[in-house]
Design an enzyme around this catalytic site. Structure first.
Site, mmCIF file in Angstrom:
data_model
loop_
_atom_site.group_PDB
_atom_site.id
_atom_site.type_symbol
_atom_site.label_atom_id
_atom_site.label_comp_id
_atom_site.label_asym_id
_atom_site.label_seq_id
_atom_site.Cartn_x
_atom_site.Cartn_y
_atom_site.Cartn_z
ATOM 1 N N LYS A 1 0.839 -1.206 0.000
ATOM 2 C CA LYS A 1 0.000 0.000 0.000
ATOM 3 C C LYS A 1 0.870 1.250 0.000
ATOM 4 C CE LYS A 1 -3.849 -2.367 2.149
ATOM 5 N NZ LYS A 1 -4.503 -2.832 3.372
ATOM 6 N N ASP B 1 -11.098 3.108 4.011
ATOM 7 C CA ASP B 1 -11.445 1.685 3.845
ATOM 8 C C ASP B 1 -12.957 1.516 3.661
ATOM 9 O OD1 ASP B 1 -9.500 -0.239 3.686
ATOM 10 O OD2 ASP B 1 -9.157 -0.354 5.855
ATOM 11 N N GLN C 1 -4.597 -1.699 9.672
ATOM 12 C CA GLN C 1 -4.535 -3.004 9.020
ATOM 13 C C GLN C 1 -5.172 -4.065 9.923
ATOM 14 O OE1 GLN C 1 -3.333 -3.549 5.807
ATOM 15 N NE2 GLN C 1 -4.159 -5.595 6.108
#
Ligand code: NDP
Length: 286
Positions: free
Chosen positions: A53, A120, A97
């Site tokens: 990422k 997200d 995460q």
């Protein structure tokens, strides 16, 4: 006849090229889009995702930051880090995460991220907006699936979409996004009776199960669009999807490979959401 292969890398590169231009314009206006990623503990798979990422952010000129916390970090310390990022002007997206260690509540963590920086798309406020068809950050993997269908000009309205899997991060939102596009949606899960009899009626079949090569040609209607979200290891340790690609490729109309299908789209849509967040900041400033 062989299915048309939906090339996630090509579609990703196309979207990323557009994003790179937007990043450069925003940066010229004094707003370089910034993504902060929090990594708790030392899970190797999580570390690999996070590195990827960060690399992708930098490749299109975005600012990216990694905050690493130890496995035994207390929940309030993590929540405090999120609050600090919520208040920082040069951070437009925050990603924690997952999965997190068992002593930390994922729900609390997700709800602490400002909905304005929840790139997200997991915050309940943003999920609610998605469900009611309002503009918001869409969850990256299902968003990527939708973008693939659109890029390939595959009709969605009026089609029967069958989603195998009902997780909050993939299956449920994938179905919702297709419903928003006027598909008729059926969800399947581990308690679905006679799964093949349902999946065989799908014009668009989305597999998000987490079981290597579970869906073979017996589960697929001739000419169907098959989207394989699964990321599993086969008996030889090689990356494979939930769909038995070699068995299905001659029956489907379209198919996504694994790797090189949905995978690259997930990070691309994360970048997209972060750029969108920075664009909102610019719009509010003007
Ligand atoms: P979850 O484990 O959270 O959900 C799996 C779903 O599959 C559940 O709803 C479960 O049903 C259902 N299921 C399990 N077994 C069966 C079965 N035999 N028949 C029918 N349904 C079944 O997984 P995720 O949604 O997080 O991920 C799914 C897959 O997608 C994984 O392989 C994951 O690695 C991959 N993934 C890929 C991403 C990408 O970027 N390409 C991103 C995220 C995930 P029930 O609810 O009844 O338990």
């Amino acid at each position: 006849m062989q299915a048309t292969i939906i090339d996630g890398k090509e579609i990703s590169n196309h979207i990323r090229a557009g994003l790179e231009q937007k990043v450069s314009k925003l940066t010229a206006e004094g707003i370089q889009p910034g993504l902060a990623v929090i990594l708790v503990g030392n899970n190797q798979a999580s570390r690999t995702y996070v590195t990827s990422k960060q690399k992708s952010c930098k490749a299109i000129g975005m600012h990216s930051e990694l905050i690493e916390l130890p496995e035994d970090v207390e929940e309030h310390v993590l929540l405090n880090e999120i609050e600090k990022l919520n208040n920082r002007d040069n951070i437009h997206g925050i990603l924690v995460q997952l999965p997190l260690p068992a002593h930390i509540s994922e729900t609390k963590v997700i709800e602490t991220i400002s909905p304005n920086k929840d790139v997200d798309g997991f915050h309940p406020v943003n999920i609610g907006k998605m469900m009611t068809g309002q503009d918001t950050f869409l969850p990256c993997t299902p968003f990527g699936v939708l973008e693939m269908l659109k890029y390939m000009d595959i009709p969605i309205a009026g089609k029967h979409a069958v989603i195998v899997g009902r997780s909050n991060i993939v299956g449920k939102p994938a179905g919702q996004l297709l419903l928003n596009e006027n598909a008729t949606v059926t969800y399947c899960h581990s308690k679905t009776a006679d799964l093949a009899s349902v999946t065989k009626t799908a014009d668009i079949l989305v597999a998000a199960v987490g079981r290597a090569k579970m869906l073979n040609a017996d589960y697929v209607k001739e000419g169907a669009v098959v989207i394989d979200v699964g990321m599993n290891r086969d008996e030889n340790g090689r990356l494979c999807g939930d769909v038995d690609y070699n068995d299905v490729v001659d029956k489907a109309g379209y198919i996504t490979p694994v790797p090189g299908g949905v995978g690259p789209m997930t990070i691309t849509m994360l970048l997209y959401n972060t750029v969108k967040s920075a664009q909102k900041v610019l719009a509010n400033r003007k």
